[in-house]
Design a protein around this motif. Sequence first.
Motif, PDB file in Angstrom:
ATOM      1  N   LEU A  77     -13.520-160.241 -72.953  1.00 24.88           N
ATOM      2  CA  LEU A  77     -14.723-160.982 -72.575  1.00 24.88           C
ATOM      3  C   LEU A  77     -14.509-162.482 -72.413  1.00 24.88           C
ATOM      4  N   ASN A  78     -13.489-163.029 -73.050  1.00 27.66           N
ATOM      5  CA  ASN A  78     -13.307-164.480 -73.039  1.00 27.66           C
ATOM      6  C   ASN A  78     -12.151-164.988 -72.197  1.00 27.66           C
ATOM      7  N   VAL A  79     -11.302-164.097 -71.703  1.00 19.05           N
ATOM      8  CA  VAL A  79     -10.192-164.553 -70.882  1.00 19.05           C
ATOM      9  C   VAL A  79     -10.757-165.135 -69.577  1.00 19.05           C
TER      10      VAL A  79
ATOM     11  N   LYS B 120     -13.073-173.523 -60.667  1.00 16.26           N
ATOM     12  CA  LYS B 120     -12.423-173.505 -61.975  1.00 16.26           C
ATOM     13  C   LYS B 120     -12.493-172.091 -62.537  1.00 16.26           C
ATOM     14  N   LEU B 121     -11.563-171.762 -63.409  1.00 13.81           N
ATOM     15  CA  LEU B 121     -11.524-170.432 -64.004  1.00 13.81           C
ATOM     16  C   LEU B 121     -12.452-170.364 -65.209  1.00 13.81           C
ATOM     17  N   VAL B 122     -13.255-169.308 -65.267  1.00 15.09           N
ATOM     18  CA  VAL B 122     -14.196-169.101 -66.364  1.00 15.09           C
ATOM     19  C   VAL B 122     -14.146-167.636 -66.791  1.00 15.09           C
ATOM     20  N   SER B 123     -14.675-167.360 -67.964  1.00 16.11           N
ATOM     21  CA  SER B 123     -14.750-165.979 -68.446  1.00 16.11           C
ATOM     22  C   SER B 123     -15.998-165.308 -67.889  1.00 16.11           C
ATOM     23  N   ILE B 124     -16.077-164.006 -68.037  1.00 14.18           N
ATOM     24  CA  ILE B 124     -17.255-163.265 -67.564  1.00 14.18           C
ATOM     25  C   ILE B 124     -18.507-163.715 -68.307  1.00 14.18           C
ATOM     26  N   LEU B 125     -18.357-164.190 -69.530  1.00 15.63           N
ATOM     27  CA  LEU B 125     -19.507-164.649 -70.306  1.00 15.63           C
ATOM     28  C   LEU B 125     -20.032-166.000 -69.831  1.00 15.63           C
TER      29      LEU B 125
ATOM     30  N   GLN C 169     -24.637-158.990 -75.366  1.00 18.37           N
ATOM     31  CA  GLN C 169     -26.033-159.242 -75.728  1.00 18.37           C
ATOM     32  C   GLN C 169     -26.175-160.500 -76.568  1.00 18.37           C
ATOM     33  N   GLN C 170     -25.190-160.789 -77.394  1.00 24.70           N
ATOM     34  CA  GLN C 170     -25.255-161.962 -78.264  1.00 24.70           C
ATOM     35  C   GLN C 170     -24.950-163.258 -77.529  1.00 24.70           C
ATOM     36  N   THR C 171     -24.153-163.194 -76.459  1.00 25.08           N
ATOM     37  CA  THR C 171     -23.671-164.435 -75.864  1.00 25.08           C
ATOM     38  C   THR C 171     -24.036-164.668 -74.408  1.00 25.08           C
ATOM     39  N   ALA C 172     -24.134-163.632 -73.607  1.00 23.63           N
ATOM     40  CA  ALA C 172     -24.315-163.824 -72.166  1.00 23.63           C
ATOM     41  C   ALA C 172     -25.743-163.504 -71.737  1.00 23.63           C
TER      42      ALA C 172
ATOM     43  N   GLU D  54     -26.808-163.507 -68.433  1.00 22.87           N
ATOM     44  CA  GLU D  54     -26.867-162.815 -67.145  1.00 22.87           C
ATOM     45  C   GLU D  54     -25.696-161.863 -66.963  1.00 22.87           C
ATOM     46  N   CYS D  55     -25.449-160.987 -67.919  1.00 22.33           N
ATOM     47  CA  CYS D  55     -24.326-160.066 -67.829  1.00 22.33           C
ATOM     48  C   CYS D  55     -24.767-158.684 -68.293  1.00 22.33           C
ATOM     49  N   THR D  56     -24.470-157.692 -67.483  1.00 26.14           N
ATOM     50  CA  THR D  56     -24.758-156.306 -67.831  1.00 26.14           C
ATOM     51  C   THR D  56     -23.437-155.557 -67.932  1.00 26.14           C
ATOM     52  N   VAL D  57     -23.315-154.686 -68.917  1.00 27.96           N
ATOM     53  CA  VAL D  57     -22.105-153.883 -69.077  1.00 27.96           C
ATOM     54  C   VAL D  57     -22.333-152.524 -68.411  1.00 27.96           C
ATOM     55  N   HIS D  58     -21.477-152.199 -67.458  1.00 28.65           N
ATOM     56  CA  HIS D  58     -21.488-150.902 -66.788  1.00 28.65           C
ATOM     57  C   HIS D  58     -20.211-150.186 -67.205  1.00 28.65           C
ATOM     58  N   CYS D  59     -20.247-148.859 -67.288  1.00 30.63           N
ATOM     59  CA  CYS D  59     -19.030-148.154 -67.691  1.00 30.63           C
ATOM     60  C   CYS D  59     -18.927-146.797 -67.032  1.00 30.63           C
ATOM     61  N   GLY D  60     -17.689-146.342 -66.894  1.00 32.61           N
ATOM     62  CA  GLY D  60     -17.421-145.006 -66.397  1.00 32.61           C
ATOM     63  C   GLY D  60     -17.472-144.013 -67.546  1.00 32.61           C
ATOM     64  N   THR D  61     -17.123-142.780 -67.261  1.00 31.95           N
ATOM     65  CA  THR D  61     -17.135-141.716 -68.249  1.00 31.95           C
ATOM     66  C   THR D  61     -15.704-141.321 -68.576  1.00 31.95           C
ATOM     67  N   TYR D  62     -15.359-141.316 -69.835  1.00 36.83           N
ATOM     68  CA  TYR D  62     -13.993-140.985 -70.246  1.00 36.83           C
ATOM     69  C   TYR D  62     -13.692-139.515 -69.966  1.00 36.83           C
ATOM     70  N   GLY D  63     -12.515-139.257 -69.401  1.00 40.63           N
ATOM     71  CA  GLY D  63     -12.052-137.891 -69.201  1.00 40.63           C
ATOM     72  C   GLY D  63     -12.458-137.262 -67.885  1.00 40.63           C
ATOM     73  N   ASN D  64     -13.222-137.953 -67.063  1.00 34.39           N
ATOM     74  CA  ASN D  64     -13.638-137.412 -65.772  1.00 34.39           C
ATOM     75  C   ASN D  64     -12.913-138.128 -64.637  1.00 34.39           C
TER      76      ASN D  64
END
Length: 123
Positions: free
Chosen positions: A25-27, A35-40, A90-93, A95-105
């Motif tokens: 999240l912070n890289v 300039k380079l910034v993190s996703i947060l 949720q604690q820091t960003a 305007e950021c939503t976490v989307h994810c795939g499904t493991y094993g599919n």
Amino acid sequence: MIDRVLCVNFFCCVYLSVTLVKTALNVRLSENDSKLVSILELPGDLLIVPQATLGGRVKGRGMQYHGNIDKTTGSQLYEQFVDRCREAVQQTAKECTVHCGTYGNRQVLSMVTNGPYSHVIDI
């Protein structure tokens, strides 16, 4: 459709550490006003894609995945990683939503990027 996103390809390791979540999240990999910034630090989303195939090894002319973690443990670690990322976002960003795939599919991912921009981060 997600407009601006940091895509994290999750390859399961034997443990899940807080450092892994903080690093992802912070890289500073995204460009914003030259300039380079993190996703947060920018308005953008996080897409987490499970990638068990990153653990494959070449044997002859094929790939083998015998060294990969078992599917049940991998799924549990993946869910923990996603949950920890959601909590941190949720604690820091604002305007950021976490989307994810499904493991094993089998999943199809299509991206348009502004250049060849992939990194492997070992923690």
